[in-house]
Each structure stands twice: as C-alpha cells, then as structure tokens.
Design an enzyme around this catalytic site. Structure first.
Site, short mmCIF file in Angstrom:
data_model
loop_
_atom_site.label_atom_id
_atom_site.label_comp_id
_atom_site.label_asym_id
_atom_site.label_seq_id
_atom_site.Cartn_x
_atom_site.Cartn_y
_atom_site.Cartn_z
N ASP A 67 15.79 -65.59 13.85
CA ASP A 67 14.69 -66.46 14.28
C ASP A 67 14.76 -67.85 13.67
OD1 ASP A 67 14.17 -65.46 11.74
OD2 ASP A 67 12.41 -64.32 12.33
N ASP A 136 2.31 -57.46 8.68
CA ASP A 136 1.70 -56.97 9.92
C ASP A 136 2.69 -56.12 10.74
OD1 ASP A 136 3.47 -58.87 10.82
OD2 ASP A 136 2.00 -60.06 11.92
N HIS A 138 5.79 -57.07 11.61
CA HIS A 138 6.74 -57.81 12.46
C HIS A 138 8.18 -57.64 11.97
CE1 HIS A 138 5.92 -61.59 9.85
NE2 HIS A 138 7.17 -61.26 9.62
N GLU A 143 5.69 -60.36 16.70
CA GLU A 143 4.37 -60.09 16.13
C GLU A 143 3.69 -58.95 16.88
OE1 GLU A 143 3.62 -61.32 13.42
OE2 GLU A 143 3.77 -63.49 13.28
C1 F6R Z 1 12.84 -63.72 8.83
C2 F6R Z 1 12.27 -62.57 9.47
C3 F6R Z 1 10.96 -62.01 9.06
C4 F6R Z 1 10.93 -61.59 7.59
C5 F6R Z 1 9.56 -61.04 7.23
C6 F6R Z 1 9.49 -60.64 5.77
O1 F6R Z 1 14.07 -64.07 9.42
O2 F6R Z 1 12.87 -62.12 10.37
O3 F6R Z 1 10.69 -60.89 9.87
O4 F6R Z 1 11.91 -60.62 7.38
O5 F6R Z 1 8.59 -62.01 7.49
O6 F6R Z 1 9.61 -61.79 5.00
P1 F6R Z 1 9.75 -61.70 3.43
O7 F6R Z 1 11.09 -61.12 3.14
O8 F6R Z 1 9.63 -63.12 2.95
O9 F6R Z 1 8.64 -60.83 2.93
#
Ligand code: F6R
Length: 236
Positions: A67, A136, A138, A143
């Site tokens: 992403d 959440d 994701h 989302e």
């Molecule tokens: C980022 C991504 C997100 C993160 C998620 C957890 O490329 O795909 O899904 O993996 O937001 O983020 P952290 O590791 O910062 O808790």
C-alpha cells in the site's frame, strides 16, 4: 494455519526473517510481498544483517508492497516508498527497479490499482506475502467494510487507522485520509502468507481474525481460507 506465539519482538522478528530468508534461498528470483508499519522493522533489520553477513542475496528478488498513502511521493519521508528504501531496499543488494510500491500520486488511483494487479500477475504472483494487522483488523489498508474488495483500490482510511498512524506524523491532521491498497485477491493468491503482530493491544484482534467468524468487518479473517498461513504473535 501455523500459529506461533513467542515472548519478545526480537524473537518474532528473527522467526519472520528466517522464513523470508528461507523463501529467498529456495527461490532466488522470488516475489516478496512486503508491508510497512512498525511491526516489520525488526524483520527488515535482521534480513539486512543476513545480507551484510554474506548469507543472503537479494540481487534477483522482486518485491511488491501492499500500500501507499494518497498524494505522497517517494521523496516524502512519510511515504511507504521512502520507508521501504530506508528500512530495506537501500541496505541490501536488491535491484530497485524490481521493487514496486503502488503509486499514491497517480491521477487515476482506480487505474493504478488495475495496473498494479496486472503487474503482480505478470510477475507470476507473490511467493510470500508479509502482513501486519491493524487494531481494527485491516491488512494492507483493507479496512472493515460490508464486503471484501478483490482488486488493488483506493480507500478512505478508518478514523482508528488515522489515529494509530498519527504517531509517525507531527500530528493527526497531517496523516493522509486516503490510500491505495492491494486488495484481497492478490493477497489471497500469494503462495504463502506470513502475518506478524506484536503488543498486548493486538491480542484481541488477532484472536478475532483467526478464531472468529470470517467477515469483512474483520478483514484479516479472510486469511482463514488461505491454505498456507503462518502467524507469529508476541505480546511484547
Ligand atoms: C502497512 C500495512 C498495514 C500495517 C498495519 C499494522 O503496509 O499494510 O496493514 O501492517 O497497520 O501497522 P503496525 O505494524 O505499525 O502496527
């Protein structure tokens, strides 16, 4: 599913790095699906160390990231392209021309998504997809919604995601409100999935995702249908 619980973030990072290293050794021209966020930083540090120690060669590896924020280009230090360069690509011998991150500055993000899915297909699909998980549920920036979205697509970030990611910015108002993310099709078609999650705050969502009902309200729950998933969880 292979669910591994470890005690520390260091152990988690080492196990994850070893699985990715094994993938590269087994298939030197593999396609790695990569993630950003705080969780994979330790994994990337260990992969870098393996490269520096001369035991891992990235020269024929290709990568596709999950992403990117809308409107941030690679020169912006909050962009995911910048993150990947800093945390991995600039530290190992991967050919940067073979590293792909969705273009959050594309004028037509829907078209960018379609092109990104075509690219992944042309590359022969993803050999192993590394994932983190949001509070959440994701994965990528998929989302909670009423439906699972298959294609790479633009998304409005959930307020909880904006809040969680504010820690990387000066303040919450600076966090982009939209992003482009790989959809469930490219993620689910990866040959292997490796999801890493650390901190006690993620325990509940990880349990929901892997032991609760499969629902787009918990996007990661779709992974229960994937035949080769490894989850590594540490409370610290
Ligand atoms: C980022 C991504 C997100 C993160 C998620 C957890 O490329 O795909 O899904 O993996 O937001 O983020 P952290 O590791 O910062 O808790």
């Amino acid at each position: 599913m292979n669910f591994i619980t470890v005690k520390t973030y260091e152990e988690l990072s080492k196990k994850a790095a070893n699985i990715i290293a094994a993938q590269i050794i087994n298939k030197p021209n593999c396609v790695l699906g990569l993630a950003t966020g705080s969780t994979p930083v330790g994994t990337y540090d260990i992969l870098t160390k393996y490269y520096e120690d001369g035991v891992l060669d990235f020269s024929t590896v290709t990568s596709v990231n999950l992403d990117e924020y809308e409107g941030l280009d690679g020169a912006n230090d909050q962009s995911y392209r910048y993150f990947m360069n800093k945390n991995l690509f600039d530290r190992v011998n991967i050919n940067k021309n073979n590293t792909y991150v969705p273009n959050g500055c594309a004028t037509d993000l829907v078209k960018e998504g379609k092109d990104y899915d075509c690219l992944i297909k042309e590359l022969g699909g993803i050999d192993i997809q590394l994932l983190g998980i949001g509070l959440d549920g994701h994965i990528g920036f998929n989302e909670p919604e009423d439906f699972f979205t298959a294609e790479t697509h633009p998304v409005d970030l959930d307020p909880s995601t904006i809040k969680a990611n504010a820690r990387f910015f000066e303040d919450e108002s600076q966090v982009p409100k939209r992003a482009i993310t790989m959809g469930m099709m490219s993620i689910m078609q990866a040959k292997k999935i490796l999801l890493i999650a650390n901190s006690a705050s993620k325990k509940e969502i990880v349990e929901k995702a892997f032991y609760g009902p499969i629902t787009p309200l918990v996007p990661a729950s779709i992974l229960q249908l994937h035949p080769d998933v490894t989850v590594i969880f540490s409370e610290k």
